[in-house]
Design a protein around this motif. Structure first.
Motif, PDB file in Angstrom:
ATOM      1  N   ALA A  76     -39.194 -25.884 -37.000  1.00 17.73           N
ATOM      2  CA  ALA A  76     -39.404 -24.646 -35.983  1.00 17.73           C
ATOM      3  C   ALA A  76     -40.710 -25.236 -35.298  1.00 17.73           C
ATOM      4  CB  ALA A  76     -39.974 -23.647 -36.939  1.00 17.73           C
ATOM      5  N   SER A  77     -41.356 -24.466 -34.632  1.00 20.81           N
ATOM      6  CA  SER A  77     -42.445 -24.801 -33.443  1.00 20.81           C
ATOM      7  C   SER A  77     -43.936 -25.187 -34.414  1.00 20.81           C
ATOM      8  CB  SER A  77     -42.944 -23.804 -32.623  1.00 20.81           C
ATOM      9  OG  SER A  77     -43.230 -22.398 -33.421  1.00 20.81           O
ATOM     10  N   ASN A  78     -44.023 -24.820 -35.412  1.00 26.65           N
ATOM     11  CA  ASN A  78     -45.084 -25.194 -36.547  1.00 26.65           C
ATOM     12  C   ASN A  78     -44.801 -25.155 -37.968  1.00 26.65           C
ATOM     13  OD1 ASN A  78     -45.618 -22.494 -37.503  1.00 26.65           O
ATOM     14  ND2 ASN A  78     -46.247 -22.134 -35.525  1.00 26.65           N
ATOM     15  N   ASN A  88     -40.262 -28.581 -42.757  1.00 32.67           N
ATOM     16  CA  ASN A  88     -40.378 -28.678 -41.319  1.00 32.67           C
ATOM     17  C   ASN A  88     -39.184 -29.544 -41.028  1.00 32.67           C
ATOM     18  OD1 ASN A  88     -41.451 -30.741 -42.653  1.00 32.67           O
ATOM     19  ND2 ASN A  88     -42.657 -31.387 -41.111  1.00 32.67           N
ATOM     20  N   PHE A 148     -46.018 -23.461 -40.490  1.00 28.97           N
ATOM     21  CA  PHE A 148     -45.952 -22.255 -40.857  1.00 28.97           C
ATOM     22  C   PHE A 148     -44.697 -21.739 -40.780  1.00 28.97           C
ATOM     23  CE2 PHE A 148     -46.705 -17.603 -40.939  1.00 28.97           C
ATOM     24  CZ  PHE A 148     -47.307 -17.515 -42.274  1.00 28.97           C
ATOM     25  N   LYS A 149     -44.019 -21.605 -39.587  1.00 31.00           N
ATOM     26  CA  LYS A 149     -42.650 -21.075 -39.200  1.00 31.00           C
ATOM     27  C   LYS A 149     -41.713 -21.841 -40.087  1.00 31.00           C
ATOM     28  CE  LYS A 149     -44.037 -19.091 -34.717  1.00 31.00           C
ATOM     29  NZ  LYS A 149     -43.764 -18.915 -33.283  1.00 31.00           N
ATOM     30  N   SER A 150     -41.709 -22.996 -40.046  1.00 31.13           N
ATOM     31  CA  SER A 150     -40.842 -23.711 -40.915  1.00 31.13           C
ATOM     32  C   SER A 150     -40.588 -23.406 -42.286  1.00 31.13           C
ATOM     33  CB  SER A 150     -41.005 -25.365 -40.792  1.00 31.13           C
ATOM     34  OG  SER A 150     -40.945 -25.701 -39.649  1.00 31.13           O
ATOM     35  N   LEU A 208     -41.737 -20.376 -43.496  1.00 25.44           N
ATOM     36  CA  LEU A 208     -41.125 -18.948 -43.548  1.00 25.44           C
ATOM     37  C   LEU A 208     -39.694 -18.941 -43.527  1.00 25.44           C
ATOM     38  CD1 LEU A 208     -43.780 -16.836 -41.376  1.00 25.44           C
ATOM     39  CD2 LEU A 208     -43.183 -16.909 -43.894  1.00 25.44           C
ATOM     40  N   LYS A 209     -39.005 -19.993 -42.430  1.00 21.35           N
ATOM     41  CA  LYS A 209     -37.622 -20.065 -42.278  1.00 21.35           C
ATOM     42  C   LYS A 209     -36.916 -20.518 -43.489  1.00 21.35           C
ATOM     43  CE  LYS A 209     -35.713 -21.683 -38.646  1.00 21.35           C
ATOM     44  NZ  LYS A 209     -35.213 -22.702 -37.609  1.00 21.35           N
ATOM     45  N   HIS A 240     -35.647 -27.134 -41.877  1.00 18.85           N
ATOM     46  CA  HIS A 240     -35.753 -25.833 -41.330  1.00 18.85           C
ATOM     47  C   HIS A 240     -36.849 -26.139 -40.121  1.00 18.85           C
ATOM     48  CE1 HIS A 240     -34.268 -24.690 -45.106  1.00 18.85           C
ATOM     49  NE2 HIS A 240     -33.576 -23.526 -44.544  1.00 18.85           N
TER      50      HIS A 240
END
Length: 260
Positions: A83-85, A78, A87-89, A91-92, A81
């Motif tokens: 991101a908004s949350n 996080n 989990f997305k971080s 994945l990025k 990378h």
């Protein structure tokens, strides 16, 4: 939060003024080099048979260290990378270039433990371990410079590659129609002629397949001459990219003036 910040500083390139960060970088770099060396030694039968157990244990140790490093990078994804949350971080990071390299460096070890794999495929899979050498990209300016130049010149390189592909296909069609009847074994189809076109255009000329007709020799000569320019094009583009980058590095980031 302090713990996560420490982990972030540890796994990121050691430019934070802490000695432990530099030690971490050097340990990972050394382990990458030693890991690649062990893969090379495995291919030498005499060494592989005498030091098989040692090489296997070293591979387990290196995978364990790389796995811990990968988990640490997932933990601070996080911050590396955003991101908004969370989990997305994650994945990025996982699908980023460095994330994929880190994953493929350890995947060949874990995959056979999870699923049953054919031995031939397993040998191929183990070769992926060589991708560990790409992990060193994080710690060397040289490799970062190469990636940056390729990224800057990707459009020009793509156009050059497309033109080269068209030329290879065109030459393959001609050579198949010219030499196919005379040499059915050497030019049985267009794909076989494509191999001749690649060897000729790159001026390698293995000599395993060559034309015997007058027209075929003429086409082959034209292809060989064109190959000199085709090979030089991407070389010139990449060379120009390096010069541009080096000039930019010598400029002040604030005023844009050249730094002596």
């Amino acid at each position: 939060m302090k713990f996560k910040k420490r982990i972030y500083r540890l796994v990121e390139k050691g430019s934070h003024g802490k000695k432990i960060n530099l030690i971490f970088d050097y340990v990972i770099m050394s382990l990458i080099v030693l890991s690649i060396t062990s893969i090379i030694l495995e291919s030498i039968k005499e060494i592989s048979s005498d030091f098989k157990i040692f090489l296997e244990w070293f591979d387990i140790f290196s995978v364990a260290v790389f796995s811990i490093e990968y988990l640490m990078r997932l933990y601070v994804s996080n911050q590396t990378h955003p991101a908004s949350n969370k989990f997305k971080s994650v994945l990025k990071f996982v699908f980023s270039m460095n994330g994929l390299i880190d994953l493929f460096a350890i995947l060949p070890f874990y995959l056979p433990l999870l699923i049953k794999i054919d031995l031939r495929f397993l040998r191929t899979l183990r070769l992926i371990r060589f991708l560990r050498i790409l992990k060193i990209n994080r710690y060397t300016k040289s490799l970062n410079l190469i990636w940056a130049v390729l990224k800057d010149k990707k459009s020009e390189l793509a156009v050059t590659g497309f033109v080269t592909l068209l030329l290879l296909i065109f030459a393959s069609f001609i050579m198949y129609n010219v030499e196919g009847e005379k040499q059915p074994d050497a030019f049985p189809n267009i794909l076989a002629a494509f191999w001749w076109a690649v060897a000729t255009l790159t001026t390698v000329g293995y000599g395993d397949v060559y034309p015997i007709t007058g027209i075929g020799k003429f086409v082959s000569g034209i292809m060989a001459l064109m190959g000199i320019g085709v090979v030089a094009l991407p070389t010139g583009i990449i060379g120009s990219g390096f010069m541009d980058r080096l000039r930019d590095d010598k400029k002040c980031p604030h005023c844009g003036k050249k730094i002596d």
